[in-house]
Design an enzyme around this catalytic site. Structure first.
Site, PDB file in Angstrom:
ATOM      1  N   LYS A  21      32.122  83.083  34.021  1.00  0.00           N
ATOM      2  CA  LYS A  21      31.933  82.619  32.642  1.00  0.00           C
ATOM      3  C   LYS A  21      33.042  81.671  32.187  1.00  0.00           C
ATOM      4  O   LYS A  21      33.497  81.744  31.042  1.00  0.00           O
ATOM      5  CB  LYS A  21      31.821  83.807  31.678  1.00  0.00           C
ATOM      6  CG  LYS A  21      30.550  84.640  31.880  1.00  0.00           C
ATOM      7  CD  LYS A  21      30.387  85.671  30.766  1.00  0.00           C
ATOM      8  CE  LYS A  21      29.075  86.412  30.918  1.00  0.00           C
ATOM      9  NZ  LYS A  21      28.877  87.417  29.847  1.00  0.00           N
TER      10      LYS A  21
ATOM     11  N   LYS B 161      20.777  89.926  25.331  1.00  0.00           N
ATOM     12  CA  LYS B 161      21.290  88.979  26.316  1.00  0.00           C
ATOM     13  C   LYS B 161      22.735  88.602  25.994  1.00  0.00           C
ATOM     14  O   LYS B 161      23.175  88.707  24.856  1.00  0.00           O
ATOM     15  CB  LYS B 161      20.411  87.713  26.334  1.00  0.00           C
ATOM     16  CG  LYS B 161      18.971  87.974  26.741  1.00  0.00           C
ATOM     17  CD  LYS B 161      18.858  88.402  28.193  1.00  0.00           C
ATOM     18  CE  LYS B 161      17.415  88.694  28.593  1.00  0.00           C
ATOM     19  NZ  LYS B 161      16.947  90.002  28.157  1.00  0.00           N
ATOM     20  N   ASP B 162      23.460  88.152  27.028  1.00  0.00           N
ATOM     21  CA  ASP B 162      24.870  87.788  26.885  1.00  0.00           C
ATOM     22  C   ASP B 162      25.064  86.669  25.869  1.00  0.00           C
ATOM     23  O   ASP B 162      24.174  85.842  25.641  1.00  0.00           O
ATOM     24  CB  ASP B 162      25.427  87.325  28.229  1.00  0.00           C
ATOM     25  CG  ASP B 162      25.407  88.426  29.270  1.00  0.00           C
ATOM     26  OD1 ASP B 162      26.478  88.898  29.653  1.00  0.00           O
ATOM     27  OD2 ASP B 162      24.300  88.812  29.691  1.00  0.00           O
ATOM     28  N   LYS B 163      26.276  86.623  25.307  1.00  0.00           N
ATOM     29  CA  LYS B 163      26.616  85.526  24.404  1.00  0.00           C
ATOM     30  C   LYS B 163      27.101  84.319  25.203  1.00  0.00           C
ATOM     31  O   LYS B 163      26.512  83.242  25.120  1.00  0.00           O
ATOM     32  CB  LYS B 163      27.703  85.957  23.411  1.00  0.00           C
ATOM     33  CG  LYS B 163      28.155  84.785  22.519  1.00  0.00           C
ATOM     34  CD  LYS B 163      29.324  85.161  21.619  1.00  0.00           C
ATOM     35  CE  LYS B 163      29.790  83.936  20.826  1.00  0.00           C
ATOM     36  NZ  LYS B 163      30.946  84.223  19.951  1.00  0.00           N
TER      37      LYS B 163
ATOM     38  N   LYS C 206      18.952  80.042  24.498  1.00  0.00           N
ATOM     39  CA  LYS C 206      20.146  79.883  23.678  1.00  0.00           C
ATOM     40  C   LYS C 206      21.359  79.706  24.585  1.00  0.00           C
ATOM     41  O   LYS C 206      21.375  80.184  25.726  1.00  0.00           O
ATOM     42  CB  LYS C 206      20.350  81.089  22.748  1.00  0.00           C
ATOM     43  CG  LYS C 206      20.574  82.419  23.450  1.00  0.00           C
ATOM     44  CD  LYS C 206      20.782  83.543  22.449  1.00  0.00           C
ATOM     45  CE  LYS C 206      21.045  84.864  23.162  1.00  0.00           C
ATOM     46  NZ  LYS C 206      22.303  84.895  23.927  1.00  0.00           N
TER      47      LYS C 206
END
Length: 596
Positions: free
Chosen positions: A28, A338-340, A309
């Site tokens: 990330k 869901k992940d940011k 997104k």
């Protein structure tokens, strides 16, 4: 992975089932390094084009009771039946003629013996929707309350309650609420997560101090029936102070729903100037109920779409979409969070929005790093867990050996990949479930909610990190002052959850009850997220304890899936096997098999 450093410190008890050396790396570094694509129930990636409405909830769910649909209309008119050839057990003072100010006693429709048609429907509803035992217990609860009141002794301690249990069908719940209030107007019913709870109606008892019990009973039946253009008339009263007390009670308790007026009794003589109090529903309430009834009759619109997104929290994305579309966050449903810090694709369904309306906002939401596509009409909303899984594309950067490991880095990476490929891994919940904050994690908020420590939960939610930015400055100000209004002026508009909570706190105050109301400003899916986070922490610790205690041995009591090729996310019961003591002794199964 470097992103997990804080997570490893906090959950240092985690155990693993492989002993390869591993390597260091960073995930990330940017949202594009972590791409998550939801896999729908058919096994298809949701970012692929589809013209088929695939999300339908009807399969496997019980059909609503037909009786509920038919009876609801009848129950709306309970206590307003006319032309009945049976006796009405109580006096009903309701009229559709707004110009008629007769006392209720002159509007009786009675005959001898039996019960009214409306009464029959009430008993039928209770008898059909509640089992015999529950009906008996309800009757006994009502008798106990009435006897307590008739003995003129006060109810001490917490208000007594009687639970009817969970009634999953919404129509049936509505019927039961009305039927119980009509049969027992001295009781009230409240809903708690599909459960119906019956309590004493303390306002009924208070009114009985001003008017006869018969009048109080009729009045509350009138309120519950909500018949449009109807009115209720109390008995004639010559005492002005007493009439004033009745006016005050009704307006104080129900002023937002009804209005009261005094009129001379029809056909009175000058020597006996009796006056009656007439109650009728406010015009605005009429229109609101009429609109509500009309909207319920219309078919609810459900529109499915795929949401893409980037570097955006899911609840923030939903909040932004809700504002643009003119709905509320709880109108959106989804299969999972869901992940940011990622690029994510997931299926969603929104209520009360047409496909055409959703297509209109495509350009507007691009500035928030969002996109919607695969837009189509469907029959119902999504539910949590209604997916087969997620597909991940992960880029690991800054690769390097562990300290004091001189082996070839490429070999170490291949070794780790092979271990995971053939032996699997413990599927721990990771930092995205618990949040990346250093001071407060979502599971701590969940524990406070489970312990009903609502003020603590609010303060944990609004605890700032050691960062000097607008969001954390606003949070710091709140903890120092508990000034919700002032904090709102500091909190950035994009912090949808924080602002929703603060607006409720400003309205209800920072008391225990105020904090409860504030939490209910969140959609259910958002509230339950914190509870799930605490459950996830317990799951992590339970798995670690099991591995620390038994290692990689498969022991008695473990569950294994006997179908090695099964790829369903939900295993039929006949495929799940409970390991026996004999199988443990014989080492019949390996930990690397598909465990449940």
């Amino acid at each position: 992975m470097e992103e997990d450093t804080d997570f490893r410190i906090r959950f240092s008890s985690l155990c693993f089932i492989t002993d390869h050396v591993g390597f260091h790396g960073t995930i990330k570094s940017s949202p594009s390094d972590f791409v998550v694509i939801e896999i729908d129930e058919r096994g298809q990636l949701v970012n692929k084009a589809t013209d088929e409405p695939i999300y339908k909830m009807s399969k496997g769910l019980p059909e609503p009771n037909n009786f509920a649909k038919k009876t609801k209309l009848g129950l709306q008119n309970l206590a307003f039946e006319e032309g009945s050839n049976q006796k009405v057990s109580i006096l009903v003072r309701c009229s559709d003629d707004d110009q008629n100010h007769q006392s209720g006693s002159e509007k009786e429709d009675t005959i001898h013996d039996g019960t009214s048609k409306g009464e029959e429907e009430k008993f039928y509803a209770l008898g059909s929707l509640l089992d015999e035992k529950t009906n008996e217990l309800l009757d006994q609860f009502a008798c106990d309350i009435k006897e307590k009141w008739n003995s003129e002794s006060e109810l001490t301690g917490p208000s007594p309650e009687f639970s009817l249990g969970r009634i999953l069908d919404k129509n049936q719940r509505a019927i039961l609420h009305s039927a119980i209030r009509q049969k027992f107007p001295f009781l009230i019913t409240v809903g708690k997560n599909s459960e119906i709870v019956v309590k004493p109606n303390l306002e009924y008892k208070e009114l009985c101090h001003l008017v006869s019990e018969e009048e109080a009973s009729d009045f509350f039946k009138y309120l519950d029936a909500k018949k449009e253009n109807s009115k209720f008339t109390f008995r004639p009263d010559t005492n002005k102070d007493h009439r004033k007390a009745v006016h005050h009670f009704v307006n104080k308790k129900f002023g937002n729903l009804v209005e009261t007026k005094s009129f001379p009794e029809a056909n009175y003589n000058a020597g006996n100037p009796n006056t009656v109090i007439t109650v009728r529903f406010r015009e605005k309430a009429h229109k609101h109920r009429k609109r509500s009834a009309e909207s319920q009759e219309r078919k609810v619109i459900y529109t499915a779409f795929t949401l893409r997104k980037e570097n955006l929290e899911m609840f923030e994305a939903i909040g932004f979409l809700a504002v643009i579309l003119g709905v509320i966050p709880s109108d959106f449903s989804y299969a999972g969070l869901k992940d940011k810090k990622a690029i994510t694709y997931q299926a969603m369904v929104v209520r009360k929005v047409t496909p055409e309306r959703l297509k209109d906002i495509e350009k507007e939401i691009k500035k928030k790093r969002m996109n919607v596509f695969n837009i189509r009409s469907v029959d119902d909303s999504l539910r949590l867990g209604q997916l087969k899984g997620n597909h991940f594309d992960i880029v690991i950067r800054n690769l390097k050996n562990q300290i004091n490991d001189s082996a070839n880095l490429r070999e170490r990476i291949l070794e780790a990949i092979e271990n995971v490929k053939h032996k699997g891994f413990v599927n721990y919940y990771g930092p995205q479930r618990f949040g990346m904050g250093r001071k407060v994690h979502t599971d701590q908020i969940g524990l406070a909610l489970l312990k009903s420590e609502m003020v603590k939960a609010v303060k944990l939610f609004l605890t700032p990190e050691d960062l000097d930015d607008p969001v954390n400055r606003a949070k710091k100000y709140f903890l120092q002052t508990e000034d919700a209004k002032g904090t709102l002026s500091l909190m950035p508009e994009f912090k949808v959850r924080e602002r929703a909570l603060l607006e409720s706190l400003h309205r209800f105050s920072m008391t225990e009850e105020g904090c409860i109301q504030a939490w209910f400003s969140f959609p259910h899916s958002m509230r339950i997220f914190y509870i799930h986070a605490y459950s996830s922490k317990i799951w992590n610790e339970a798995v670690s304890y099991r591995l620390a205690t038994y290692g990689s041995r498969v022991v008695e009591g473990d569950l294994v899936c006997l179908d090695e090729d099964g790829d369903d996310e939900q295993f039929p019961n006949n495929k799940v096997h409970l390991v026996t003591e004999e199988e443990e002794s014989a080492n019949a199964y390996a930990i690397h098999q598909k465990n449940v």
